[in-house]
Design a protein around this motif. Structure first.
Motif, PDB file in Angstrom:
ATOM      1  N   LEU A  26       0.823  -1.199   0.000  1.00  0.00           N
ATOM      2  CA  LEU A  26       0.000   0.000   0.000  1.00  0.00           C
ATOM      3  C   LEU A  26       0.862   1.255   0.000  1.00  0.00           C
ATOM      4  O   LEU A  26       0.623   2.192  -0.757  1.00  0.00           O
ATOM      5  N   LEU A  27       1.879   1.266   0.816  1.00  0.00           N
ATOM      6  CA  LEU A  27       2.796   2.400   0.879  1.00  0.00           C
ATOM      7  C   LEU A  27       3.510   2.598  -0.452  1.00  0.00           C
ATOM      8  O   LEU A  27       3.623   3.727  -0.946  1.00  0.00           O
ATOM      9  N   PHE A  29       2.498   1.689  -3.538  1.00  0.00           N
ATOM     10  CA  PHE A  29       1.592   2.178  -4.579  1.00  0.00           C
ATOM     11  C   PHE A  29       1.152   3.610  -4.332  1.00  0.00           C
ATOM     12  O   PHE A  29       0.944   4.373  -5.264  1.00  0.00           O
ATOM     13  N   MET A  30       1.019   3.999  -3.083  1.00  0.00           N
ATOM     14  CA  MET A  30       0.651   5.383  -2.797  1.00  0.00           C
ATOM     15  C   MET A  30       1.781   6.337  -3.157  1.00  0.00           C
ATOM     16  O   MET A  30       1.547   7.427  -3.674  1.00  0.00           O
ATOM     17  N   LEU A  31       3.007   5.952  -2.897  1.00  0.00           N
ATOM     18  CA  LEU A  31       4.140   6.831  -3.192  1.00  0.00           C
ATOM     19  C   LEU A  31       4.511   6.838  -4.667  1.00  0.00           C
ATOM     20  O   LEU A  31       5.055   7.830  -5.163  1.00  0.00           O
ATOM     21  N   SER A  32       4.233   5.773  -5.384  1.00  0.00           N
ATOM     22  CA  SER A  32       4.635   5.720  -6.786  1.00  0.00           C
ATOM     23  C   SER A  32       3.550   6.228  -7.729  1.00  0.00           C
ATOM     24  O   SER A  32       3.813   6.419  -8.915  1.00  0.00           O
ATOM     25  N   SER A  33       2.351   6.444  -7.260  1.00  0.00           N
ATOM     26  CA  SER A  33       1.291   6.921  -8.147  1.00  0.00           C
ATOM     27  C   SER A  33       1.331   8.434  -8.244  1.00  0.00           C
ATOM     28  O   SER A  33       1.882   9.128  -7.402  1.00  0.00           O
ATOM     29  N   THR A  34       0.747   8.937  -9.304  1.00  0.00           N
ATOM     30  CA  THR A  34       0.666  10.382  -9.493  1.00  0.00           C
ATOM     31  C   THR A  34      -0.774  10.819  -9.312  1.00  0.00           C
ATOM     32  O   THR A  34      -1.709  10.117  -9.698  1.00  0.00           O
ATOM     33  N   PHE A  35      -0.936  11.978  -8.748  1.00  0.00           N
ATOM     34  CA  PHE A  35      -2.267  12.519  -8.510  1.00  0.00           C
ATOM     35  C   PHE A  35      -2.506  13.731  -9.396  1.00  0.00           C
ATOM     36  O   PHE A  35      -3.095  14.705  -8.992  1.00  0.00           O
TER      37      PHE A  35
END
Length: 128
Positions: A26-27, A29-35
């Motif tokens: 989870l950590l 994917f949250m850090l590697s995704s772009t918003f």
């Protein structure tokens, strides 16, 4: 002589490592995704390619050297003023011709500025 081995006691499965792995995933994917939010522009197709049958009343040519509105050179700072003057003269359709090595970013920048005038209908075409 027969030797009986003691029965093995089965330990209950610990879920702690599983929770740790899920937390790490989870950590990650949250850090590697772009918003980043992506915007959209509605583009009208020219009449010859199945677009609207209305003939544009003004022509804006976008080149790598600058802008020309109905044959006159204009600067990007005067674009909104000239577009508003078109609307004041009841010219509500504009053909935006893209020529030469014009980048997509230049086209999107001009289109987003022109979209602030809601009454102006813009048709984009590529002129080579």
């Amino acid at each position: 002589m027969r030797v009986d081995r003691p029965a093995r006691k089965q330990k209950p499965i610990s879920l702690t490592p599983l929770v740790d792995v899920i937390f790490l995933l989870l950590l990650f994917f949250m850090l590697s995704s772009t918003f980043t939010t992506f915007g959209q522009l509605d583009l009208g197709a020219p009449a010859g390619s199945g677009g609207t049958g209305t003939v544009p009343e003004a022509i804006l040519v976008l080149e790598e050297t600058g802008l020309r509105l109905n044959g006159r050179e204009i600067g990007e700072d005067l674009l909104m003023k000239e577009a508003q003057s078109l609307l004041d003269r009841d010219v509500d359709s504009l053909l935006l011709l893209v020529r030469g090595a014009t980048t997509t970013q230049q086209l999107v920048a001009i289109m987003s500025r022109l979209k602030s005038l809601p009454d102006l209908k813009i048709v984009v075409a590529n002129a080579q």
